[in-house]
Design a protein around this motif. Structure first.
Motif, PDB file in Angstrom:
ATOM      1  N   ASP A  90      92.094 -29.242   3.091  1.00  0.00           N
ATOM      2  CA  ASP A  90      93.145 -28.621   3.906  1.00  0.00           C
ATOM      3  C   ASP A  90      94.313 -28.238   2.996  1.00  0.00           C
ATOM      4  O   ASP A  90      95.067 -29.086   2.532  1.00  0.00           O
ATOM      5  CB  ASP A  90      93.607 -29.597   4.990  1.00  0.00           C
ATOM      6  N   MET A  91      94.456 -26.930   2.719  1.00  0.00           N
ATOM      7  CA  MET A  91      95.505 -26.437   1.830  1.00  0.00           C
ATOM      8  C   MET A  91      96.694 -25.868   2.585  1.00  0.00           C
ATOM      9  O   MET A  91      97.607 -25.310   1.985  1.00  0.00           O
ATOM     10  CB  MET A  91      94.920 -25.362   0.908  1.00  0.00           C
ATOM     11  N   SER A  92      96.692 -26.021   3.910  1.00  0.00           N
ATOM     12  CA  SER A  92      97.733 -25.365   4.724  1.00  0.00           C
ATOM     13  C   SER A  92      99.127 -25.876   4.379  1.00  0.00           C
ATOM     14  O   SER A  92     100.085 -25.095   4.304  1.00  0.00           O
ATOM     15  CB  SER A  92      97.449 -25.573   6.215  1.00  0.00           C
ATOM     16  N   LYS A 149     104.805 -23.250  -0.451  1.00  0.00           N
ATOM     17  CA  LYS A 149     104.965 -22.134  -1.388  1.00  0.00           C
ATOM     18  C   LYS A 149     105.325 -20.831  -0.670  1.00  0.00           C
ATOM     19  O   LYS A 149     105.485 -19.794  -1.314  1.00  0.00           O
ATOM     20  CB  LYS A 149     103.674 -21.930  -2.185  1.00  0.00           C
ATOM     21  N   GLY A 150     105.407 -20.889   0.650  1.00  0.00           N
ATOM     22  CA  GLY A 150     105.738 -19.688   1.410  1.00  0.00           C
ATOM     23  C   GLY A 150     104.623 -18.668   1.457  1.00  0.00           C
ATOM     24  O   GLY A 150     104.871 -17.461   1.565  1.00  0.00           O
TER      25      GLY A 150
END
Length: 436
Positions: free
Chosen positions: A199-201, A207-208
């Motif tokens: 999960d990289m959300s 990082k916007g």
């Protein structure tokens, strides 16, 4: 390194690998794949050293010319020791890759299958030794290779020598051999399946970065790494993993025969068993120095099948079966004081041949001897007289051990030694002495 290819093989795909090794992999390579430190969510796992990710190159225990054979175009693709082909199953196991092997820490099912087929077709090869040291790998391709190893047993004897790990997919392959021999510290099992989702959300939010997934098909982007894993998707993946676990257990049972059935394989709940505990649980056949055991395999007469068809060795103290029949005759048929009540077990025993009754009684004696080493005492003569089956006796011993202490004690603890001789063996010795 090819991080994208590695990520494709690791995330959102079923794996048969020891969870601690999966954790070590992610600790070591995860930051390189994702570009940042990662956190873990899931079952509690023991801390792992990221250095464990690197699996050193190693030659076979049983033949130091494996590398030379691999480099030669004229020789076989495996080591050969006096007519025995040695096929190494080491490191992380992957589906495709042909000769991905020793130097990369990966072994492919494709490469193992090619070696197996070559050994079966070579008339100079009279047996196959699987030299196994693997924590597992991919599900894809594992069961097909397991079927091929099991079929190979019908052509030439196959023995698995575990030094020191045959876990998960590694055990799926080992379980298809005629016999499994492991060292005192050897570990087998982990009959389960795992999948990992990244999960990289949160990192993208920091990082916007916003990722928009444009797709056709409601489930096309299920388990994508850019969104938290929805509960419905998690449940579906868990269901698929359970189906694969059932297939895993069934495959193991087909390879082990009457030594370990599907229900017993499932009941291990993916636990890892070491040494004699593995033999007692039916996951292995003998605890021995692998090199010595391999030499015994090599020394079997030419033209014969150098494996036992009598089932697992339940103890590493090899008692002479020739001493058992007299005790069986003395204990298997007690004198009834009154007209007996016929039970289903007695009816079944009556239908068995004398040889089968003696063999079953000998196995009961072996189970009782092994149970004594684990601190559980059973009267072997009484068990034989009551017609108690070896499988039922093993279940009673495991239940007793589970009642006494946590099940982990069965898995990890080395069995206590005991000098007490089996009652059946003692009776046999006494009978033999009296007849002289």
């Amino acid at each position: 390194m090819h991080h994208i290819q590695i990520a494709q093989r690791v995330f959102n795909t079923p794996l048969m690998v020891d969870p601690a090794k999966a954790l070590a992999f992610l600790a070591g390579l995860g930051p390189r794949i994702t570009g940042r430190e990662i956190s873990f969510e899931g079952p509690d796992l023991p801390p792992a050293d990221p250095a464990d990710v690197t699996l050193p190159a190693r030659a076979s225990l049983f033949g130091d010319d494996l590398a030379r054979h691999g480099a030669s175009t004229s020789g076989p693709p495996y080591a050969v020791v006096e007519g025995i082909a040695v096929i190494a199953i080491t490191g992380t196991l992957v589906h495709r890759g042909a000769w991905i092997g020793q130097s990369s820490g990966l072994t492919s099912y494709e490469g193992i299958a090619a070696q197996l087929q070559a050994a079966l077709e070579d008339p100079a090869i009279r047996g196959i030794a699987l030299d196994i040291d693997s924590f597992g790998g991919e599900v894809a391709g594992a069961f097909d290779l397991a079927d091929r190893i099991r079929a190979a047993r019908q052509v030439k004897p196959v023995q698995a020598f575990v030094a020191d790990h045959a876990l998960s997919a590694g055990y799926a392959l080992a379980s298809q051999a005629d016999r499994i021999i492991l060292s005192r510290t050897g570990a087998v099992g982990s009959i389960g399946v795992v999948a990992m989702h990244s999960d990289m959300s949160g990192a993208l939010d920091q990082k916007g970065i916003a990722v928009t997934l444009i797709h056709a098909g409601a489930r096309k982007v299920d388990a994508n790494p850019y969104q938290p894993l929805p509960e419905a998707v998690r449940a579906r993946i868990a269901g698929e993993l359970e189906d694969l676990r059932q297939l895993f257990a069934k495959t193991v049972a087909e390879g082990r025969g009457n030594r370990l059935d599907t229900a017993s394989a499932l009941s291990t709940e993916a636990a890892v068993f070491r040494g004699e505990a593995a033999v007692f649980a039916g996951l292995a056949d003998e605890v021995a120095d692998p090199v010595t055991a391999f030499r015994a395999f090599v020394a079997a007469p030419h033209g014969t099948h150098p494996t036992s068809k009598k089932g697992p060795m339940m103890t590493t103290v090899h008692e002479d079966p020739a001493n058992v029949p007299a005790a069986v005759a003395a204990n298997a048929t007690p004198e009834p004081a009154s007209p007996p009540t016929i039970t289903p077990l007695q009816t079944e025993a009556a239908a068995m041949s004398p040889e089968a009754i003696r063999a079953e009684a000998a196995e009961v004696a072996q189970v009782c001897a092994q149970a004594a080493r684990l601190g559980v005492q059973f009267d072997a003569a009484d068990a034989v007289a009551r017609g108690l089956k070896p499988e039922a006796l093993r279940a009673k011993v495991l239940a007793e051990l589970a009642t006494r202490s946590d099940a982990a004690g069965i898995v990890a603890a080395a069995p206590a030694t005991s000098a007490k001789e089996s009652p059946i063996i003692a009776a046999a010795r006494k009978s033999a002495a009296a007849s002289r």
